[in-house]
Design an enzyme around this catalytic site. Structure first.
Site, PDB file in Angstrom:
ATOM      1  N   GLY A  84       0.818  -1.206   0.000  1.00  0.00           N
ATOM      2  CA  GLY A  84       0.000   0.000   0.000  1.00  0.00           C
ATOM      3  C   GLY A  84       0.848   1.251   0.000  1.00  0.00           C
ATOM      4  CE  LYS A  85      -2.920   6.737  -1.394  1.00  0.00           C
ATOM      5  NZ  LYS A  85      -4.163   6.122  -0.953  1.00  0.00           N
ATOM      6  NE  ARG A  86       0.473   0.287   5.520  1.00  0.00           N
ATOM      7  CZ  ARG A  86       0.824  -0.887   6.015  1.00  0.00           C
ATOM      8  NH1 ARG A  86       1.869  -0.993   6.780  1.00  0.00           N
ATOM      9  NH2 ARG A  86       0.110  -1.948   5.725  1.00  0.00           N
TER      10      ARG A  86
END
Length: 489
Positions: free
Chosen positions: A254-256
């Site tokens: 994901g984004k992180r």
RNA sequence: GGCGCAUUCGUCUAGCGGCCUAGGACGCGUCCCUCUCAAGGACGAGACCACCGGUUCGAAUCCGGUAUGCGCUACCA
């Protein structure tokens, strides 16, 4: 006659396409192209609350950039359209009416509040959360009453309470699920939109999809889908669930985890062929050694049988390495063409725009094998474009070199360079290499001083090539500048 | 909690009962090449094949259990 393979990639326009989705699209596409089938692109925009404007266009752009072309879908049409689910609502409602009429589905009037309370209570009592089927066997009078209250129902599938459903998966083999744990899932939401489950099954059937290739997260709902296919009297397609893509910490990518949207990779200067090759290797392999493969090779060799079941961690380091491999494979022309936008954008503002194409073409071959990302190109070539060099004068002093020695060496080199007629790399080397010996310096000592003088750096492409591109005038001016710096030390 | 799935170097993976004292790649280290940096080449470190039992003459490969991880468990996809 064997049925022609038809697969589909069905993203939701809820934002950017991330590399996990791309990997799914890629495997779908590779499988289809390998089998000479038809690849369909379908937009699953059934969640009105999560729709993001412009997302469809972005998805199309990303797929096109990667070269994943579709035979049917938005912009190209096809005989099973429309290919956007929000334009197919009537078909889902029709399917729902049929299911309710034949008793395979029912109206449920439970409010979302009640469901939430129910779930909370179940969790509190350590019971498996799930719908309690309260509306499953509503008497006619009760239903009429609810309708009169103006409650818009959802439609739920009436799943069997016993028995089992087996999913035959090309990658996972046979997986058996007890029907008793399958919920009466919602088919049609109260806003009139179908859920993924219904829309997916109806569309896959209508569009005559033969192979449903999607991410592993769908495995658990597949038995429900099979029940639905059966209830609707549809033929069941073949299933293949792809292993997940994980981030460095082993959680769902994901984004992180840094860059995950394919657009970000593009902006960093990753080549589409890198992305294709790298993503193909996440969960699939040809053999025990082949890694760098063209798209054609992948199409030729791809098979679902060689897809693994274990989730893979997305390793940016290896991706970078592979991009370097692909950058080096580019022709000089292609490299220049693809780097140009990065240069226009990344070079310091004082550099005059537009850049001279012919000059850029001379500069870039010198850094092609040194770049791993196109985004690194401006930084790698900056000193070829700026008028004034900015560097620490100490860098002029190489190993075992004093300021005096350096000044002397640079002066002599400058004199010879001034007399030099042919300023090409070979001629320069022919002149300068003997000069080092003449000055009783090691080649590295002379060249190192010149390198810094001419570039302001200690790590650059080969000196003579660099000087040749910079040209006589610039080279001499920079040596002069270096001498001025040394005088001030 | 329930259901399902998985588990080979740090990472991606090969391996589908004997070819494995486990192969390749990234990354890392050393060396070679060399005007620096890359690229290239050579070599090396790095995996008790999650663990425990079983089957077998023989298991990373088959079976069972345990542990761990992941996915699902929404009127999201």
């Amino acid at each position: 006659m064997i049925q022609r393979v038809r697969t589909r990639f069905a993203p939701s326009p809820t934002g950017f396409l991330h590399v996990g989705s791309i990997r799914t699209a890629l495997f779908d596409w590779l499988f289809t192209r390998h089998n000479g089938g038809a690849f369909i692109l379908r937009i699953e925009d059934t969640d009105a609350t999560r729709k993001v404007g412009g997302a469809v266009g972005a998805i199309l752009d990303d797929l096109r950039w990667l070269g994943l072309d579709w035979d049917e879908g938005p912009e190209v049409g096809g005989k099973y359209g429309p290919y956007i689910q929000s334009q197919r609502l009537e078909m889902y409602r029709e399917a729902t009416r049929r299911l309710v009429a034949q008793g395979a589905a029912y109206n449920c009037y439970c409010s979302q509040e009640r469901l939430e309370v129910l779930r909370a209570e179940q969790i509190k009592n350590k019971r498996p959360p799930g719908y309690d089927r309260r509306c499953r066997n509503l008497a006619e009078a009760e239903r009429a009453q609810k309708e009169k209250e103006g409650i818009t129902p959802v439609v739920r599938l009436k799943t069997p309470l016993e028995g089992q459903t087996t999913v035959h998966d090309i990658i996972w083999g046979d997986v058996v699920f007890k029907n008793s744990i399958i919920e009466d899932l919602v088919l049609l939401k109260s806003d009139g939109y179908p859920t993924y489950h219904l829309a997916n099954v109806v569309d896959d059937h209508d569009m005559q999809i033969t192979h449903v290739i999607r991410a592993e997260e769908w495995m658990s709902s597949t038995p429900c889908h099979i029940l639905l296919y059966n209830a609707l009297g549809y033929e069941i397609p073949k299933f293949a669930h792809l292993p997940m893509l994980l981030g460095k910490d082993r959680s769902k990518l994901g984004k992180r985890h840094g860059s995950v949207s394919i657009l970000q990779f593009r902006e960093l200067g990753y080549l589409p062929e890198t992305m294709i090759n790298f993503l193909a290797l996440l969960g699939w392999s040809l053999d025990d050694k082949t890694e760098v493969m063209t798209c054609e090779d992948l199409v030729k060799n791809f098979s679902l049988e060689r897809v693994s079941k274990t989730a893979a961690i997305f390793d940016h380091e290896k991706l970078k390495w592979m991009n370097g491999v692909y950058i080096r494979k580019l022709s000089h022309d292609d490299f220049a063409r693809q780097s140009l936008p990065f240069l226009e954008k990344g070079l310091p503002n004082e550099v005059k725009r537009p850049l001279s194409i012919s000059y850029v073409r001379q500069v870039l071959p010198l850094v092609q094998e040194r770049a791993r990302l196109l985004m690194e190109v401006p930084e790698l070539t900056e000193y070829f474009f700026t008028d004034q060099l900015n560097y620490d004068s100490q860098l002029l002093l190489g190993k075992d070199m004093t300021a005096e020695l350096t000044v002397w060496a640079l002066r002599v080199a400058k004199e010879r360079l001034e007399k030099q007629v042919s300023f090409d790399a070979a001629s320069l080397e022919l002149m300068l290499r003997p000069l080092a010996g003449e000055l009783k310096l090691k080649a590295g000592q002379l060249f190192g001083a010149l390198r810094t003088a001419v570039s302001g750096r200690t790590a650059t492409p080969p000196l003579f090539q660099m000087m040749a591109v910079l040209g006589k005038e610039c080279t001499l001016a920079r040596i002069d500048d270096a001498l001025r710096r040394l005088a001030g030390m």
